[in-house]
Design a protein around this motif. Structure first.
Motif: not given
Lengths: 340, 265
Positions: A68, A71, A96, A101, A103, A107-108, A181
């Motif tokens: 964290k 980022t 960014a 990333v 995680f 989901t992003q 991650d």
């Protein structure tokens, strides 16, 4: 100069000492009774472009907190992080742009949108030009057969499909660094294998630096050249994976359920093994629970198959399991001085 | 840095896809729109009941009340349509899914709010516009060009006030474990805004004007068109109040975003 430079990095959290019960909760409202928890307690390392680094440690070791901070989500309490010479916390938007990333299982991508539209929006967000976009999409398609998923809404994908999409999406804008991650958590073995191939391939073809945090030592073995082991906010080991391999690569534990188990069984087992493999057999035997016996084998000295064979012929074994060594065991071994 | 033009382009691109996606759930869209339609009309029912027994409310006629209500409906629509994701902030924060909003090279409030475009808010907006036109015809309001310009300016300011109240309240979840009481309060308070502030006594009126300025969501600006002769000069500050309050909201949001530490993973 290294791509990621971390020096004496630390992060403290102030935590209220909570009291028990409802009355305690009321008193907590006015309490100034804080204690400081050092999630990260002074760590330093440098990572060069193109490395795949496994950043591992047991739960609560400080992995997430470090990620964290790298980022740009958390501000360090002390020390320094520079990525490409910039401090992440102060340059979130610029950082960014050069990072990807993933995680875990969160989901992003856009939940309600078809997969391809998510990629098109990402193209716009990261200002990826059409040519690069097409090239990348072709490559992702080759790697994971993404085309078949194009028209599906993200919410309808299986966990494995979604993770594959998330991973490839994080590489779309050609980032210099990708943070992964727990990328394989909850996935079945075939998807896991696929995932590892993709990560390796993407790292190889674009020299992307990858920081991988995981509980799965299989991921680490398959992907990383270098690992950093962290526990209680401090670095326990930072270096070549080959040395550590001996800790979790070579050791396997056999769990045996032996018929008519009694006090003398452990001794008999040991005698039989010494008889066959000599005194320096590198095997430790311990009683586990309810007639289960753990036989931990150093494969560098004695092959697992031979031990198993020998035991099967000499004892009535009712059930066998082979256990991978756990993260906690690795950390314990490091503490015991296994790497020094 | 990205220009406003680029952000707008991106916003339209995301929302066009979002609407396409939502349209696949046709029943969901139809039912929620019908629900919104009737709940919009419910307040009119209350007015009707009140005016069955009294000829006016603190000197305001039924049709004037309809106008104030219509103004209110239009003013709260941008919040409903564009900032609806604010309601879910506490879930994202509690469950750690808020983290992902840090990872894109975008303004975080923009990225967060762009994820939801609430279609049923369009129904509310449409009902508001129809009612506003109807009430002003019934009241024989004289729409000069200047008044129309004023209408847009005051609606814009009122929308900013409403957005700010809800977003600030939702930001409480950055610091409070369960921010629902704060959000619930903000939600309840807005039900006071389509009433003439003159029906509230001193303390409330003061609060609704200067502390949580819901008076600016509908009543004060509506006065400008219904009774321009006795409008308070406060109304000319409404753009300042709207923009100022939104700036404060953005500051609070930024503070919250910077203090968030996420959950363990």
């Amino acid at each position: 100069m290294s791509l990621i430079h971390v020096k004496d990095l630390s992060k403290h959290f102030k935590i209220l000492n909570r009291r028990e019960g409802l009355g305690g909760a009321f008193r907590d409202l006015f309490s100034g009774d804080f204690r400081t928890v050092e999630a990260v307690a002074g760590i330093s390392f440098d990572i060069d472009a193109g490395e795949i680094v496994g950043y591992i440690g047991p739960n609560g070791a400080g992995k997430s907190t470090t990620i964290k901070m790298m980022t740009g989500i958390l501000k360090p309490s002390g020390g320094l992080i520079e990525i490409n010479g910039l401090v992440p916390y102060e340059n979130r938007i610029r950082q960014a742009q050069i990072m990807g990333v993933v995680f875990g299982q969160r989901t992003q991508l856009w939940w309600d949108l078809p997969v391809i539209e998510s990629f098109k929006i990402l193209k716009e967000i990261y200002k990826v030009d059409q040519k690069t976009f097409d090239e990348h999409m072709d490559m992702f398609n080759e790697l994971v057969g993404l085309k078949e998923l194009y028209s599906q809404q993200v919410r309808t994908l299986s966990l494995g499909q979604r993770m594959l999409c998330d991973i490839t999406a994080s590489f779309l804008h050609n980032p210099q660094i990708v943070f992964l991650d727990e990328p394989t958590i909850g996935l079945d073995i075939s998807v896991k294998a696929k995932m590892r191939t993709i990560i390796k391939e993407l790292n190889r073809t674009r020299n992307t630096t990858i920081i991988l945090t995981t509980h799965d030592l299989g991921d680490v073995e398959a992907l990383c050249n270098r690992i950093i082991i962290i526990d209680k906010g401090k670095i326990l080991y930072d270096g070549d994976i080959k040395k550590v391999n001996a800790l979790f690569g070579a050791y396997r534990t056999l769990k045996l359920q032996i018929d008519q188990f009694n006090e003398t069984t452990l001794q008999t087992l040991n005698d039989k093994l010494t008889e066959k493999f000599g005194t320096d057999h590198g095997i430790t035997i311990s009683e586990n629970e309810e007639s289960w016996t753990d036989v931990t084998i150093d494969q560098a000295r004695t092959p697992l198959s031979e031990v198993l064979n020998h035991l099967m012929t000499n004892f009535t074994v009712m059930d066998v399991r082979i256990v991978e060594i756990s993260m906690e065991n690795v950390v314990r071994k490091v503490y015991d001085g296994a790497l020094t | 840095m990205r220009s406003i033009g680029e952000y707008l382009r991106l916003y339209f691109m995301i929302e066009a896809q979002y609407i396409k996606g939502r349209m696949q759930y046709r029943a969901d869209f139809i039912i929620s729109s019908i629900g919104m339609f009737f709940s919009s009309l419910a307040t009119l029912g209350i007015f009707w009941v009140i005016f069955e027994s009294v000829p006016d409310l603190a000197g305001w006629s039924l049709m004037e009340m309809v106008f104030i209500y219509a103004f209110y409906m239009i003013a709260i629509s941008p919040m409903q349509i564009l900032f609806d994701h604010a309601w879910q902030l506490r879930f994202h924060i509690q469950q750690g899914t808020f983290l992902k909003y840090y990872f894109r090279p975008l303004n975080m409030m923009f990225y967060y709010m762009s994820e939801i475009f609430d279609l049923k808010g369009l129904t509310q907006l449409a009902v508001g516009i129809v009612l506003l036109v109807y009430a002003s015809l019934q009241l024989n309001l004289d729409w000069t060009l200047i008044r129309i310009a004023l209408l847009f300016i005051t609606l814009f300011s009122a929308a900013l006030v409403q957005i700010s109240i809800v977003v600030i309240a939702s930001c409480a979840s950055f610091w409070v474990l369960d921010s629902y009481p704060v959000l619930g309060l903000a939600w309840k308070l807005r039900e006071f805004s389509p009433y003439p502030m003159t029906i509230f006594d001193g303390a409330f009126r003061f609060a609704f004007t200067f502390i949580i300025p819901i008076g600016f969501v509908s009543f004060y600006p509506s006065q400008l068109f219904l009774r321009p002769q006795d409008v308070s000069s406060l109304i000319y500050f409404s753009p300042v109040i709207g923009i100022g309050l939104f700036a404060l909201t953005y500051w609070v949001w930024t503070k919250g975003v910077n203090s968030y530490t996420g959950t363990g993973s």
